[in-house]
Design a protein around this motif. Sequence first.
Motif, PDB file in Angstrom:
ATOM      1  N   SER A  63       0.608   4.449  10.612  1.00  0.00           N
ATOM      2  CA  SER A  63      -0.011   5.083  11.771  1.00  0.00           C
ATOM      3  C   SER A  63      -1.080   4.197  12.403  1.00  0.00           C
ATOM      4  CB  SER A  63      -0.622   6.429  11.383  1.00  0.00           C
ATOM      5  OG  SER A  63      -1.684   6.267  10.482  1.00  0.00           O
ATOM      6  N   GLN A  64      -1.417   3.112  11.735  1.00  0.00           N
ATOM      7  CA  GLN A  64      -2.270   2.090  12.334  1.00  0.00           C
ATOM      8  C   GLN A  64      -1.913   0.769  11.667  1.00  0.00           C
ATOM      9  OE1 GLN A  64      -6.469   2.280  11.543  1.00  0.00           O
ATOM     10  NE2 GLN A  64      -6.232   2.185   9.336  1.00  0.00           N
ATOM     11  N   ASP A  65      -2.078  -0.316  12.390  1.00  0.00           N
ATOM     12  CA  ASP A  65      -1.836  -1.638  11.822  1.00  0.00           C
ATOM     13  C   ASP A  65      -3.157  -2.378  11.754  1.00  0.00           C
ATOM     14  OD1 ASP A  65      -0.412  -3.676  10.684  1.00  0.00           O
ATOM     15  OD2 ASP A  65       0.581  -4.319  12.532  1.00  0.00           O
ATOM     16  N   GLY A  66      -3.175  -3.460  11.024  1.00  0.00           N
ATOM     17  CA  GLY A  66      -4.371  -4.261  10.890  1.00  0.00           C
ATOM     18  C   GLY A  66      -3.984  -5.645  10.417  1.00  0.00           C
ATOM     19  N   PRO A  67      -4.936  -6.537  10.276  1.00  0.00           N
ATOM     20  CA  PRO A  67      -4.586  -7.908   9.890  1.00  0.00           C
ATOM     21  C   PRO A  67      -4.060  -8.022   8.464  1.00  0.00           C
ATOM     22  CG  PRO A  67      -6.970  -7.607   9.965  1.00  0.00           C
ATOM     23  CD  PRO A  67      -6.375  -6.379  10.545  1.00  0.00           C
ATOM     24  N   GLN A  68      -4.473  -7.093   7.590  1.00  0.00           N
ATOM     25  CA  GLN A  68      -4.016  -7.129   6.205  1.00  0.00           C
ATOM     26  C   GLN A  68      -3.663  -5.714   5.742  1.00  0.00           C
ATOM     27  OE1 GLN A  68      -7.489  -9.153   4.375  1.00  0.00           O
ATOM     28  NE2 GLN A  68      -6.035 -10.752   3.791  1.00  0.00           N
ATOM     29  N   VAL A  69      -2.788  -5.657   4.746  1.00  0.00           N
ATOM     30  CA  VAL A  69      -2.409  -4.375   4.152  1.00  0.00           C
ATOM     31  C   VAL A  69      -2.432  -4.493   2.636  1.00  0.00           C
ATOM     32  CG1 VAL A  69      -0.946  -3.689   6.087  1.00  0.00           C
ATOM     33  CG2 VAL A  69       0.073  -4.921   4.162  1.00  0.00           C
ATOM     34  N   ARG A  70      -2.547  -3.349   1.978  1.00  0.00           N
ATOM     35  CA  ARG A  70      -2.350  -3.287   0.538  1.00  0.00           C
ATOM     36  C   ARG A  70      -1.661  -1.960   0.219  1.00  0.00           C
ATOM     37  NH1 ARG A  70      -8.726  -3.000  -1.383  1.00  0.00           N
ATOM     38  NH2 ARG A  70      -9.143  -0.823  -0.787  1.00  0.00           N
ATOM     39  N   ILE A  71      -0.902  -1.951  -0.863  1.00  0.00           N
ATOM     40  CA  ILE A  71      -0.023  -0.837  -1.187  1.00  0.00           C
ATOM     41  C   ILE A  71      -0.568  -0.100  -2.409  1.00  0.00           C
ATOM     42  CG2 ILE A  71       2.370  -0.154  -1.609  1.00  0.00           C
ATOM     43  CD1 ILE A  71       1.879  -1.848   0.965  1.00  0.00           C
ATOM     44  N   ARG A  72      -0.550   1.230  -2.347  1.00  0.00           N
ATOM     45  CA  ARG A  72      -0.903   2.052  -3.508  1.00  0.00           C
ATOM     46  C   ARG A  72       0.373   2.579  -4.151  1.00  0.00           C
ATOM     47  NH1 ARG A  72      -3.356   6.715  -2.369  1.00  0.00           N
ATOM     48  NH2 ARG A  72      -3.255   6.591  -0.088  1.00  0.00           N
ATOM     49  N   LEU A  73       0.510   2.315  -5.442  1.00  0.00           N
ATOM     50  CA  LEU A  73       1.643   2.789  -6.231  1.00  0.00           C
ATOM     51  C   LEU A  73       1.133   3.762  -7.283  1.00  0.00           C
ATOM     52  CD1 LEU A  73       3.457  -0.633  -6.778  1.00  0.00           C
ATOM     53  CD2 LEU A  73       3.959   1.087  -5.032  1.00  0.00           C
ATOM     54  N   SER A  74       1.925   4.798  -7.573  1.00  0.00           N
ATOM     55  CA  SER A  74       1.468   5.848  -8.473  1.00  0.00           C
ATOM     56  C   SER A  74       2.427   6.057  -9.631  1.00  0.00           C
ATOM     57  CB  SER A  74       1.319   7.170  -7.710  1.00  0.00           C
ATOM     58  OG  SER A  74       0.951   8.214  -8.593  1.00  0.00           O
ATOM     59  N   ASN A  75       1.872   6.107 -10.816  1.00  0.00           N
ATOM     60  CA  ASN A  75       2.597   6.507 -12.024  1.00  0.00           C
ATOM     61  C   ASN A  75       1.987   7.819 -12.548  1.00  0.00           C
ATOM     62  OD1 ASN A  75       4.555   6.233 -14.058  1.00  0.00           O
ATOM     63  ND2 ASN A  75       3.181   5.059 -15.385  1.00  0.00           N
ATOM     64  N   ARG A  76       1.544   8.659 -11.603  1.00  0.00           N
ATOM     65  CA  ARG A  76       0.803   9.873 -11.958  1.00  0.00           C
ATOM     66  C   ARG A  76       1.560  10.738 -12.946  1.00  0.00           C
ATOM     67  NH1 ARG A  76      -3.229  13.041 -10.670  1.00  0.00           N
ATOM     68  NH2 ARG A  76      -3.984  11.539  -9.126  1.00  0.00           N
ATOM     69  N   TYR A  77       2.854  10.924 -12.750  1.00  0.00           N
ATOM     70  CA  TYR A  77       3.629  11.809 -13.613  1.00  0.00           C
ATOM     71  C   TYR A  77       4.535  11.045 -14.569  1.00  0.00           C
ATOM     72  CZ  TYR A  77       1.869  15.183 -10.268  1.00  0.00           C
ATOM     73  OH  TYR A  77       1.033  15.944  -9.478  1.00  0.00           O
ATOM     74  N   GLY A  78       4.277   9.755 -14.723  1.00  0.00           N
ATOM     75  CA  GLY A  78       5.069   8.951 -15.647  1.00  0.00           C
ATOM     76  C   GLY A  78       4.684   9.205 -17.090  1.00  0.00           C
ATOM     77  N   GLU A  79       5.673   9.217 -17.967  1.00  0.00           N
ATOM     78  CA  GLU A  79       5.428   9.399 -19.396  1.00  0.00           C
ATOM     79  C   GLU A  79       5.137   8.078 -20.096  1.00  0.00           C
ATOM     80  OE1 GLU A  79       8.723  11.423 -21.126  1.00  0.00           O
ATOM     81  OE2 GLU A  79       8.805  12.963 -19.566  1.00  0.00           O
ATOM     82  N   TYR A  80       5.490   6.976 -19.449  1.00  0.00           N
ATOM     83  CA  TYR A  80       5.388   5.657 -20.070  1.00  0.00           C
ATOM     84  C   TYR A  80       4.712   4.695 -19.098  1.00  0.00           C
ATOM     85  CZ  TYR A  80       9.209   7.950 -22.548  1.00  0.00           C
ATOM     86  OH  TYR A  80       9.973   8.864 -23.226  1.00  0.00           O
ATOM     87  N   PRO A  81       4.211   3.553 -19.610  1.00  0.00           N
ATOM     88  CA  PRO A  81       3.722   2.510 -18.707  1.00  0.00           C
ATOM     89  C   PRO A  81       4.834   2.082 -17.750  1.00  0.00           C
ATOM     90  CG  PRO A  81       3.090   2.028 -20.968  1.00  0.00           C
ATOM     91  CD  PRO A  81       4.041   3.174 -21.042  1.00  0.00           C
ATOM     92  N   LEU A  82       4.474   1.850 -16.504  1.00  0.00           N
ATOM     93  CA  LEU A  82       5.441   1.470 -15.477  1.00  0.00           C
ATOM     94  C   LEU A  82       5.375  -0.033 -15.246  1.00  0.00           C
ATOM     95  CD1 LEU A  82       7.445   2.089 -13.159  1.00  0.00           C
ATOM     96  CD2 LEU A  82       5.429   2.426 -11.686  1.00  0.00           C
ATOM     97  N   PRO A  83       6.382  -0.794 -15.717  1.00  0.00           N
ATOM     98  CA  PRO A  83       6.374  -2.246 -15.499  1.00  0.00           C
ATOM     99  C   PRO A  83       7.083  -2.600 -14.192  1.00  0.00           C
ATOM    100  CG  PRO A  83       8.116  -1.675 -17.047  1.00  0.00           C
ATOM    101  CD  PRO A  83       7.502  -0.371 -16.570  1.00  0.00           C
ATOM    102  N   VAL A  84       6.336  -3.136 -13.249  1.00  0.00           N
ATOM    103  CA  VAL A  84       6.918  -3.617 -11.994  1.00  0.00           C
ATOM    104  C   VAL A  84       7.116  -5.125 -12.153  1.00  0.00           C
ATOM    105  CG1 VAL A  84       6.634  -3.809  -9.498  1.00  0.00           C
ATOM    106  CG2 VAL A  84       5.718  -1.815 -10.715  1.00  0.00           C
TER     107      VAL A  84
END
Length: 401
Positions: A63-84
């Motif tokens: 909904s808006q752009d800018g010179p830089q971005v960063r992404i939020r990832l969620s393992n809120r309901y994960g039972e195990y560590p999430l390896p990306v």
Amino acid sequence: MRLRWIAAPVAAVAALAVVAFGVRDTEPAWSSAWATAVQYPIYQNWSAMGFSDQTVRQVVRLSQDGPQVRIRLSNRYGEYPLPVAAATVARSAGGAAVVPESVRALTVGGETAFVAAPGAEIVTDAVESVGPLMAITLYFTYPTGPASQHGQAQATSYRATGDHVADPSATDFTEESQSWYYLAGVETLRAGEGDVTVAFGDSITEGFRSTPDSDQRYPDLLAAAGFHGPVVNAGAGGNRLIADSTVLGDNAIARFRRDVLDQPGVGTAVVLIGINDIGLAGNPGPDGIVFPPVSKEQLIDGYRDLIAQARAARVRIIGATILPFAGSSFFSPEKERLRTEVNTWIREAGAFDKVVDLELALAAPNDRTRLADAFDSGDHLHPNDSGYRAIATAIAPALAA
């Protein structure tokens, strides 16, 4: 300020698999540009099985752009560590394809592979923006277990076997889903004026039954207008104001802080919720448990709780009346009386900072109990694209004032 989580690199996962380190976000220039409400894994999509040696590509519109971005990832309901194992961001070229020269690797703490602990959220390092229509691609080498997700995305996600995070072609992305996986938000360095508006509610805010891949949800339409500042979507299908569900997820009171008040740059919340509390009462849920009855007093107490949370955080809160629902599977004369009583309180109590009368805006001309035919998606509960546009049109003046 909110607690942020930074994941350990894969090389250290043996020692840190269940630990995440909390740090305070001290960068007020970052603001939310896209968001979704993270939900429990379900069996209706890919989330129950999770992923293993698979790449998932997901397209979102900022909904808006800018010179830089960063992404939020969620393992809120994960039972195990999430390896990306690897992740990229790129400019969408339509479908699963991306513009080749726009592909950028995502890292956390400078590492291209990273892990999110169970229950944790991670934020990637900043990268140069690729434009508002963004494809986020995640590769999972090892089994993830059940995936935190958002079920009714009204947007297509794509899956391929093997590592295709940097592949610009859509050829190997042969599977499709109408849900988002592990995505919680995208933040940009603020490019202009205007606080973030968070649209908060149930499947109507979520945009259910709008045209997929067309960004016709009402928060998208408000954002496209361009003069109200960034607008992000915290709608969650099936969400109720005052009661949890093992299938439908956390109630609105419980999730209001993380999904609204913790959004960076938030200045306004638009609240449209209550129809599921009213309509589901007395009916069996997906888990077989009958939803309990609800009273006007309980719903009013719930709204007052949201208002108190917003005021404590110095966030303006706009209340919207509950839409008509006659003809839907939810409807009964008793439930209609309750909806009318609750809407009267929303309009007249003066509890919200502002009120938008969506019942008036979307009701049939001679029958306030049902949606106008021009706005009805066909289930007599959710609007169609024209109905969502009518919602955006009704809300816009309240944001501008």
